[in-house]
Enzyme design. Structure first.
Site, mmCIF file in Angstrom:
data_model
loop_
_atom_site.group_PDB
_atom_site.id
_atom_site.type_symbol
_atom_site.label_atom_id
_atom_site.label_comp_id
_atom_site.label_asym_id
_atom_site.label_seq_id
_atom_site.Cartn_x
_atom_site.Cartn_y
_atom_site.Cartn_z
ATOM 1 C CD GLU A 114 -2.754 -1.335 2.406
ATOM 2 O OE1 GLU A 114 -3.989 -1.432 2.364
ATOM 3 O OE2 GLU A 114 -2.095 -1.417 3.474
ATOM 4 C CD GLU A 134 -3.009 -6.653 4.159
ATOM 5 O OE1 GLU A 134 -2.496 -5.527 4.063
ATOM 6 O OE2 GLU A 134 -3.102 -7.442 3.186
#
Length: 259
Positions: A114, A134
């Site tokens: 990210e 995640e």
């Protein structure tokens, strides 16, 4: 306590921001997020900087959010103090006035990907891996992995990483448009500097405007580009000069429609 920092090195018109917490594979905790915000403010304030490069110290770019930093947070603390603050930091970096190049010298996973995703251009070394792992922890990407990354790269590669747990090689990432160039091991930063030198030779005002226009076209800016460009245009007009003079002189402005 974090022992990390974000170092800033100025080389002419180029600023190199190095995320430095190598003992944790440059994982991000709150102190590191604050250091990134401070670095963005510092670089933005230096008028002579035309291009910025973001990289990591040691063999990794960033392992993402430090699990030991957020794993014990209460849900409301996690949502507000971690996720929302991280969003503000990443948005600050993504909207730097100058082009930003990410030199991926090592793996970029989860929040690390990210972070790489905020850059305008990504250069990856051939040995790196990228992914959004995640959901394997029962968590979701929280720093715009399902938002900015989808807008920039399309939904399907993000689905493959976030839903399927796929980890891509540098060459796979290149073929999917997740990175823009692949270099030999140890060459990402040098390649980024070469590219930055070429960019820095172009018109800085034009670069800033084009970056805003692209963000607007990609639906990333929430109106920021329109207001920024409009404000820059208005600031150059004779009408603004007259308006400011009239205010200071406590008289009615006599606008002439001067650009």
């Amino acid at each position: 306590m974090s022992r990390g920092e974000v170092r800033i090195e100025i080389e002419g018109p180029i600023a190199v921001l190095t995320v430095s917490r190598p003992e944790k594979r440059n994982a991000l905790d709150l102190d590191m997020l604050k250091a990134l915000m401070s670095a963005a403010d510092t670089v933005e304030a230096k008028a002579g900087i035309r291009v910025a490069i973001l990289t990591g110290e040691g063999p990794g770019f960033s392992a993402g959010g430090d699990i030991t930093a957020w794993g014990g947070m209460r849900p409301e603390e996690f949502g507000h103090g971690w996720v929302r603050y991280g969003h503000r930091v990443f948005e600050r970096l993504a909207t730097l006035r100058m082009p930003l190049i990410a030199a991926l010298n090592g793996h970029a996973l989860g929040g690390g990907l990210e972070l790489a995703g905020i850059a305008d251009i990504r250069i990856a070394e051939e040995q790196i891996r990228i992914g959004l792992p995640e959901t394997g922890l029962g968590m979701v990407p929280g720093w715009s992995g399902t938002q900015r990354l989808v807008k920039r790269f399309g939904a399907q590669p993000v689905r493959r990483m976030a839903l399927g747990g796929e980890i891509f090689t540098a060459e796979q990432a290149l073929s999917l448009g997740l990175v823009d160039r692949v270099t030999a091991t140890g060459q990402a930063l040098a390649t980024a500097k070469d590219m930055a030198t070429g960019i820095a030779a172009r018109g800085p005002a034009a670069l800033e405007i084009v970056k805003l226009m692209i963000a607007s076209a990609n639906g990333e800016d929430n109106g920021t580009a329109v207001e920024a460009l409009g404000s820059i245009l208005a600031a150059k007009t004779g009408d603004l000069k007259e308006g400011v003079s009239a205010f200071k002189e406590k008289r009615a402005a006599q606008f002439k429609g001067e650009w």
